[in-house]
Design a protein around this motif. Sequence first.
Motif, short mmCIF file in Angstrom:
data_model
loop_
_atom_site.label_atom_id
_atom_site.label_comp_id
_atom_site.label_asym_id
_atom_site.label_seq_id
_atom_site.Cartn_x
_atom_site.Cartn_y
_atom_site.Cartn_z
N ASN A 58 -10.17 41.11 22.50
CA ASN A 58 -11.24 41.76 23.25
C ASN A 58 -10.91 43.24 23.44
OD1 ASN A 58 -13.66 42.08 24.63
ND2 ASN A 58 -12.84 41.42 26.60
N VAL A 94 -16.40 42.24 23.59
CA VAL A 94 -17.29 41.17 24.04
C VAL A 94 -18.72 41.65 24.28
CG1 VAL A 94 -16.85 41.43 26.52
CG2 VAL A 94 -17.41 39.17 25.59
N GLY A 113 -11.30 37.23 23.04
CA GLY A 113 -10.15 37.45 23.91
C GLY A 113 -9.23 36.26 24.02
#
Length: 496
Positions: free
Chosen positions: A160, A173, A209
Amino acid sequence: MTIATPKPAFTAERQHSVAAALRAVLPAASILSALEDTKPYECDGLAAYRQAPMIVALPASEQEVLAVLKVCRDMNVPIVPRGAGTGLSGGAMPIADGLVLSTARMNQIVRMDAYSRTAVVQPGVRNLAISEAAAQHALYYAPDPSSQIACTIGGNVAENSGGVHCLKYGLTVHNVLRVRVATLEGDVVELGSEALDAPGLDLLSVFIGSEGMLGIVTEVTVKLVPKPACARVIMASFDDVVTGGNAVAKVIAAGIIPAGLEMMDRTSSRMVEPFVKAGYDTDAAAILLCEADGTQEEVEEEIARMTAVLEAAGASAIQVSRSEAERLKFWSGRKNAFPAAGRISPDYYCMDGTIPRKNLAQVLIGIEQMEAKYGLRCANVFHAGDGNLHPLILFDANQPDELHRAEAFGAEILALCVEVGGTITGEHGVGIEKIDSMCVQFKPAELEAFFSVKRAFDPAMLLNPNKAIPTLNRCAEFGKMRVTAGVLPHAGLPRF
């Protein structure tokens, strides 16, 4: 850095049998097993920890990824996914008796659609290559980590990643619409959608992530944004880091969301300036880089507003970029802070923690006190706008105990981040570097919930095991080994 590579933890017979199974599904050139071939994969950007893998596989397609996963599932081989290896938390460090699955050969831009402002790319496509390909349409991919020239989109999804412009444009994201994933059990699933919303649970946000622990990325659809007509940067100097830290909060409090808002202390600017000659004020205790982008009129208005806020906040000097070349020069210094550290220190340890903006001054003062406590220098360069710190702890691994003191210094910084209401990572991930610090931030029930998510995707627990989420036993042991006054009891005990 004089750190030896651990000896292999597998037998020759085991390695040969896994290699033979892989040769049945991959071209011979896609399988690496000789030490001289696997050694380049022994670490990522966290070079203090190294482990040569048993074997490396380089699939060139989704079907080859699935074939590798099947071999590993059938033979119970741990798998460490790897992009470009630019990560800084040890997330791509191999497992001693495991396989590294590199997506480097999956490097094609599948489709670029200027009308919908999207690009479909394979995981091995470099971050910067997306923007270079989109430039003909006056578009670009917004997340821009400092390693964007080398890092790949698959790794960005795993960590992420953010970058200097994430304050206004968001992290990975916020800029990924869809991810195609190969699961350990042999399925291919699509998370997210190219539409405005996707049915069912928002598993895309869970996956981005997840540090390679839930599945292997085989394709990514990213959002592209229009290239601003104009952009300019303010370089504001401050006589002390407290005033500079407070100025960051005041810019945001004024309702201004800059395209970028970065801070560097004197140590950082002085190590970078001879390297890039960006024109930094090396006499200032801290400098802020504040960027405005948009139309010419929008930029002029925002520059004027930010200048007024910074002057009222105590800036001792303000300089505004006069050309696109000068704007890029200002940013080149910030983006080259990490490599420039090598000019003044044999080794450096790049930390990553996030705090509320209002606590910037408090944490910077705390880090300054830790410098004296541990006898090590620390250069602070970070995404000030969203409170994402990147302290660079400078040390010499050839000197007895300096690596240990650097680790203890970093752990205390992360503990302070949690204490003020922040978190132990913003964009580098947990990997092996911060796995003990997870015990500081999360309760046992929360850690068990994380493991429940992993088990739902990876029942065999073969994907990047022993990373990111500490076991309760590990946390119990860490509680007995907490650093006190810079000293770790029983430092000779193995930690990994």
